[in-house]
Motif scaffolding. Structure first.
Motif, PDB file in Angstrom:
ATOM      1  N   LEU A   1       0.795  -1.209  -0.149  1.00  0.00           N
ATOM      2  CA  LEU A   1      -0.108  -0.025   0.013  1.00  0.00           C
ATOM      3  C   LEU A   1       0.861   1.104  -0.036  1.00  0.00           C
ATOM      4  CD1 LEU A   1      -2.531  -1.164   2.709  1.00  0.00           C
ATOM      5  CD2 LEU A   1      -3.128  -0.702   0.302  1.00  0.00           C
ATOM      6  N   LEU A   2       0.551   2.081  -1.038  1.00  0.00           N
ATOM      7  CA  LEU A   2       1.383   3.406  -1.162  1.00  0.00           C
ATOM      8  C   LEU A   2       0.535   4.548  -0.770  1.00  0.00           C
ATOM      9  CD1 LEU A   2       3.749   5.149  -1.998  1.00  0.00           C
ATOM     10  CD2 LEU A   2       2.816   5.004  -4.338  1.00  0.00           C
ATOM     11  N   ALA A   3       0.894   5.362   0.267  1.00  0.00           N
ATOM     12  CA  ALA A   3       0.134   6.430   0.703  1.00  0.00           C
ATOM     13  C   ALA A   3       1.122   7.610   0.088  1.00  0.00           C
ATOM     14  CB  ALA A   3       0.048   6.579   2.012  1.00  0.00           C
ATOM     15  N   LEU A   4       0.649   8.672  -0.739  1.00  0.00           N
ATOM     16  CA  LEU A   4       1.077   9.633  -1.202  1.00  0.00           C
ATOM     17  C   LEU A   4       0.463  10.969  -0.781  1.00  0.00           C
ATOM     18  CD1 LEU A   4       3.043  11.458  -2.983  1.00  0.00           C
ATOM     19  CD2 LEU A   4       1.582  10.834  -4.746  1.00  0.00           C
ATOM     20  N   ALA A   5       1.263  11.688  -0.025  1.00  0.00           N
ATOM     21  CA  ALA A   5       0.633  12.939   0.602  1.00  0.00           C
ATOM     22  C   ALA A   5       1.138  14.479  -0.053  1.00  0.00           C
ATOM     23  CB  ALA A   5       0.779  13.015   2.237  1.00  0.00           C
ATOM     24  N   SER A   6       0.323  15.307  -0.531  1.00  0.00           N
ATOM     25  CA  SER A   6       0.686  16.470  -1.072  1.00  0.00           C
ATOM     26  C   SER A   6       0.184  17.531  -0.594  1.00  0.00           C
ATOM     27  CB  SER A   6       0.519  16.275  -2.803  1.00  0.00           C
ATOM     28  OG  SER A   6       0.852  17.400  -3.431  1.00  0.00           O
ATOM     29  N   THR A   7       0.861  18.728  -0.546  1.00  0.00           N
ATOM     30  CA  THR A   7       0.424  19.978  -0.142  1.00  0.00           C
ATOM     31  C   THR A   7      -0.433  20.550  -1.194  1.00  0.00           C
ATOM     32  OG1 THR A   7       2.304  21.082  -0.950  1.00  0.00           O
ATOM     33  CG2 THR A   7       2.510  20.628   1.563  1.00  0.00           C
ATOM     34  N   ARG A   8      -0.505  20.113  -2.407  1.00  0.00           N
ATOM     35  CA  ARG A   8      -1.280  20.701  -3.773  1.00  0.00           C
ATOM     36  C   ARG A   8      -2.112  19.401  -4.036  1.00  0.00           C
ATOM     37  NH1 ARG A   8       3.010  23.995  -7.278  1.00  0.00           N
ATOM     38  NH2 ARG A   8       3.992  25.063  -5.512  1.00  0.00           N
ATOM     39  N   GLU A   9      -3.299  19.633  -4.413  1.00  0.00           N
ATOM     40  CA  GLU A   9      -3.827  18.685  -5.073  1.00  0.00           C
ATOM     41  C   GLU A   9      -3.380  18.422  -6.628  1.00  0.00           C
ATOM     42  OE1 GLU A   9      -8.604  17.468  -6.029  1.00  0.00           O
ATOM     43  OE2 GLU A   9      -8.050  19.780  -5.768  1.00  0.00           O
ATOM     44  N   LEU A  10      -3.130  16.939  -6.761  1.00  0.00           N
ATOM     45  CA  LEU A  10      -2.357  16.682  -7.997  1.00  0.00           C
ATOM     46  C   LEU A  10      -3.297  16.219  -9.265  1.00  0.00           C
ATOM     47  CD1 LEU A  10      -0.001  14.119  -6.253  1.00  0.00           C
ATOM     48  CD2 LEU A  10       0.257  16.514  -6.734  1.00  0.00           C
ATOM     49  N   ASN A  11      -2.875  16.619 -10.441  1.00  0.00           N
ATOM     50  CA  ASN A  11      -3.438  16.032 -11.524  1.00  0.00           C
ATOM     51  C   ASN A  11      -3.121  14.743 -11.983  1.00  0.00           C
ATOM     52  OD1 ASN A  11      -4.790  15.546 -14.080  1.00  0.00           O
ATOM     53  ND2 ASN A  11      -4.005  17.570 -14.865  1.00  0.00           N
ATOM     54  N   ILE A  12      -3.907  13.632 -11.600  1.00  0.00           N
ATOM     55  CA  ILE A  12      -3.060  12.288 -12.048  1.00  0.00           C
ATOM     56  C   ILE A  12      -4.082  11.438 -13.252  1.00  0.00           C
ATOM     57  CG2 ILE A  12      -2.492  11.900  -9.735  1.00  0.00           C
ATOM     58  CD1 ILE A  12      -5.007  10.153  -9.239  1.00  0.00           C
ATOM     59  N   ASP A  13      -4.554  12.250 -14.250  1.00  0.00           N
ATOM     60  CA  ASP A  13      -5.320  11.987 -15.173  1.00  0.00           C
ATOM     61  C   ASP A  13      -4.590  10.921 -15.846  1.00  0.00           C
ATOM     62  OD1 ASP A  13      -7.634  13.476 -14.209  1.00  0.00           O
ATOM     63  OD2 ASP A  13      -7.537  14.904 -15.681  1.00  0.00           O
ATOM     64  N   ASP A  14      -3.275  11.200 -16.091  1.00  0.00           N
ATOM     65  CA  ASP A  14      -2.516  10.231 -17.094  1.00  0.00           C
ATOM     66  C   ASP A  14      -2.241   8.831 -16.023  1.00  0.00           C
ATOM     67  OD1 ASP A  14      -2.376  11.991 -19.171  1.00  0.00           O
ATOM     68  OD2 ASP A  14      -0.569  12.907 -18.380  1.00  0.00           O
ATOM     69  N   ILE A  15      -2.537   8.875 -14.964  1.00  0.00           N
ATOM     70  CA  ILE A  15      -2.327   7.629 -14.150  1.00  0.00           C
ATOM     71  C   ILE A  15      -3.689   6.875 -14.102  1.00  0.00           C
ATOM     72  CG2 ILE A  15      -1.733   6.721 -12.022  1.00  0.00           C
ATOM     73  CD1 ILE A  15       0.273   9.108 -11.627  1.00  0.00           C
ATOM     74  N   ALA A  16      -4.519   7.421 -13.810  1.00  0.00           N
ATOM     75  CA  ALA A  16      -5.931   6.930 -13.350  1.00  0.00           C
ATOM     76  C   ALA A  16      -7.134   7.824 -13.862  1.00  0.00           C
ATOM     77  CB  ALA A  16      -6.052   6.615 -11.800  1.00  0.00           C
ATOM     78  N   THR A  17      -8.326   7.325 -14.245  1.00  0.00           N
ATOM     79  CA  THR A  17      -9.338   8.063 -14.622  1.00  0.00           C
ATOM     80  C   THR A  17     -10.795   7.558 -14.206  1.00  0.00           C
ATOM     81  OG1 THR A  17      -9.520   6.940 -16.641  1.00  0.00           O
ATOM     82  CG2 THR A  17      -8.321   9.120 -16.651  1.00  0.00           C
ATOM     83  N   PHE A  18     -11.830   8.329 -13.879  1.00  0.00           N
ATOM     84  CA  PHE A  18     -13.043   7.891 -13.432  1.00  0.00           C
ATOM     85  C   PHE A  18     -13.964   7.935 -14.621  1.00  0.00           C
ATOM     86  CE2 PHE A  18     -11.349   9.168  -9.307  1.00  0.00           C
ATOM     87  CZ  PHE A  18     -11.802   8.301  -8.461  1.00  0.00           C
ATOM     88  N   ALA A  19     -14.643   6.813 -15.206  1.00  0.00           N
ATOM     89  CA  ALA A  19     -15.288   6.920 -16.171  1.00  0.00           C
ATOM     90  C   ALA A  19     -16.668   6.101 -15.863  1.00  0.00           C
ATOM     91  CB  ALA A  19     -14.654   6.330 -17.339  1.00  0.00           C
ATOM     92  N   GLY A  20     -17.807   6.579 -16.599  1.00  0.00           N
ATOM     93  CA  GLY A  20     -19.102   5.810 -16.706  1.00  0.00           C
ATOM     94  C   GLY A  20     -19.613   5.510 -15.231  1.00  0.00           C
ATOM     95  N   GLY A  21     -19.708   6.544 -14.261  1.00  0.00           N
ATOM     96  CA  GLY A  21     -20.112   6.413 -13.001  1.00  0.00           C
ATOM     97  C   GLY A  21     -19.389   5.485 -12.016  1.00  0.00           C
ATOM     98  N   GLN A  22     -18.094   5.070 -12.632  1.00  0.00           N
ATOM     99  CA  GLN A  22     -17.240   4.377 -11.453  1.00  0.00           C
ATOM    100  C   GLN A  22     -17.001   4.853 -10.069  1.00  0.00           C
ATOM    101  OE1 GLN A  22     -14.352   3.435 -15.054  1.00  0.00           O
ATOM    102  NE2 GLN A  22     -13.672   2.151 -13.278  1.00  0.00           N
ATOM    103  N   GLY A  23     -17.230   3.882  -8.874  1.00  0.00           N
ATOM    104  CA  GLY A  23     -16.701   4.471  -7.973  1.00  0.00           C
ATOM    105  C   GLY A  23     -15.412   4.663  -7.487  1.00  0.00           C
ATOM    106  N   PHE A  24     -14.573   3.578  -8.054  1.00  0.00           N
ATOM    107  CA  PHE A  24     -13.157   3.730  -8.136  1.00  0.00           C
ATOM    108  C   PHE A  24     -12.420   3.687  -9.602  1.00  0.00           C
ATOM    109  CE2 PHE A  24     -14.611   1.519  -4.434  1.00  0.00           C
ATOM    110  CZ  PHE A  24     -14.041   1.956  -3.473  1.00  0.00           C
ATOM    111  N   ALA A  25     -11.491   4.564  -9.499  1.00  0.00           N
ATOM    112  CA  ALA A  25     -10.833   5.128 -10.875  1.00  0.00           C
ATOM    113  C   ALA A  25     -10.104   3.688 -11.431  1.00  0.00           C
ATOM    114  CB  ALA A  25      -9.712   6.085 -10.585  1.00  0.00           C
ATOM    115  N   GLU A  26     -10.008   3.897 -12.632  1.00  0.00           N
ATOM    116  CA  GLU A  26      -9.261   2.666 -13.643  1.00  0.00           C
ATOM    117  C   GLU A  26      -7.904   3.330 -13.728  1.00  0.00           C
ATOM    118  OE1 GLU A  26      -9.208   0.945 -18.097  1.00  0.00           O
ATOM    119  OE2 GLU A  26     -10.980   2.140 -17.371  1.00  0.00           O
TER     120      GLU A  26
END
Length: 416
Positions: A133-158
């Protein structure tokens, strides 16, 4: 694992982190390379753990079908991202998700997933082996669209990447614009194993055992000499070096150092102990300088260069004087603006920087101080491309993006 959404379909995923519409990612093998860490050791801190090990430093075993919960805490307000890597290298992001209002975590607040009365549960589903389990904490909100995306009403990102190294590379790109003290990570581990029922003993008692991928032992093993496994920090007289014992635990040595191949023994005015290493980490040693309360590890190509310098200088009888004893835990440095990632080792008198692209090189004195003051490998200079060297009577160093030259006692910086 499975995510069981109350009143909805159960879908198999890495941590069960998919709603009914989630797509399945293909399997991939992970390596033993460290998960991404911040070499600047920021004041920001995050801790992650699972319900069977509140310390976050153990490696508890979960049965398939068993429910699991994950806790985290930060010392400052931060945005937190939780990833899991399973034994096949499959990765999932389970926080943020659409069931939680936000991934913003207040300083000092403990968050548990799933929370009480949450509309989902986390259930261990496999495959057998090691999960991280990797926890990453950041002082800013990150743009992780190139890593994971939500689509089609998913509860969890792909998640689009697979394998621990690929995740580290992708995150390094996202984190590169942040200030050096703007992010931090922590890792907790657990193992997944099948549970089989033992045959009932006379009188009706039953029990369970955790089945591992290892082959079963023969019912009548052939006679052999007893084998004593050397323990971390163990000396030849049976006593233990407490600093080495602590370091092995702190570094999760069973995953990064492997089994000891020697007793802790004297080296110059301190102690060292050799370890077999684990996969990509390579051979390793723990070093404990006399008078220091902590021991530190050096691995792989950094260790090879460190010992080569010692051999060339003094026949390997003591640490090389230009570096001295290890003075900090080895760090994995994320990819910089030149696309280079590598390793960093901190020593009493200097540092080693290692990359596959250029090799492993030493820096020391005012050149090192100036380099690190500019931001080190994350600055416009990038990684060193050769050892520090003498030029016109002063120390100089060459880097991916520039040079450092000592002129009249002062270090001058030049861009390429």
């Amino acid at each position: 694992m499975h995510t069981n959404l109350k009143g909805m379909l159960t879908i198999t995923a890495l941590l069960g982190l998919s709603a009914a519409t989630a797509a399945h990612a293909g399997p991939a093998r992970i390596t033993a390379q460290s998960i991404i860490v911040n070499p600047s050791q920021p004041q920001l801190d995050v801790q992650v753990w699972v319900n069977k090990d509140a310390s976050g430093r153990g490696n508890p075993v979960y049965r398939k079908g068993e429910q699991i919960s994950v806790g985290l805490k930060t010392n400052r307000d931060a945005y937190v991202y939780l990833f899991n890597v399973n034994a096949n290298g499959q990765i999932d992001l389970f926080f943020p998700n659409t069931y939680e209002e936000s991934n913003f975590v207040q300083a000092g607040a403990t968050r548990v997933f799933p929370a009480r009365n949450a509309s989902y549960t986390l259930t261990v589903g496999g495959p057998n082996g090691q999960d991280k389990l990797l926890a990453l904490a950041s002082t800013r909100e990150l743009n992780i669209d190139d890593i994971a995306t939500f689509a089609g009403g998913q509860g969890f990102a792909e998640v689009k990447v697979q394998g621990q190294e690929n995740l580290a590379r992708a995150l390094s790109v996202v984190l590169n614009p942040l200030p050096a003290d703007g992010w931090v990570t922590d890792v907790a581990t657990f193992r997944v194993g099948n549970v089989a029922q033992r045959p009932p003993a006379q009188g009706g008692a039953t029990g369970t055992v955790t089945v591992t991928p290892d082959p079963p032992a023969p019912s009548e093993p052939a006679p052999e000499q007893p084998v004593t496994r050397i323990q971390p920090g163990e000396k030849g007289d049976g006593s233990f070096d407490a600093a080495m014992v602590d370091a092995y635990s702190r570094l999760k040595g069973d995953e990064s150092l492997g089994a000891a191949t020697s007793y802790a023994q004297g080296w110059s005015d301190g102690l060292w102990q050799k370890f077999r290493g684990v996969a990509a980490y390579g051979d390793a040693v723990l070093l404990h300088a006399n008078g220091s309360s902590r021991a530190y590890a050096v691995h792989g190509r950094l260790l090879e260069r460190y010992l080569a310098l010692a051999q060339a200088e003094n026949g390997g009888t003591r640490p090389p004087s230009r570096l001295g004893w290890a003075a900090g835990d080895e760090k994995v440095i994320p990819r910089n603006s030149y696309g280079t990632s590598g390793l960093y080792g901190f020593f009493q008198n200097g540092a080693l920087y290692g990359t596959e692209k250029y090799g492993t090189f030493w820096l020391t004195g005012n050149v090192l101080k100036t380099y690190q003051g500019l931001g080190g490998s994350g600055s416009f200079l990038g990684f060193p491309t050769r050892d520090q060297y003498l030029l016109n009577g002063g120390w100089a160093a060459d880097f991916e993006g520039g040079t450092l030259r000592t002129v009249n006692g002062a270090v001058k910086v030049s861009r390429k």
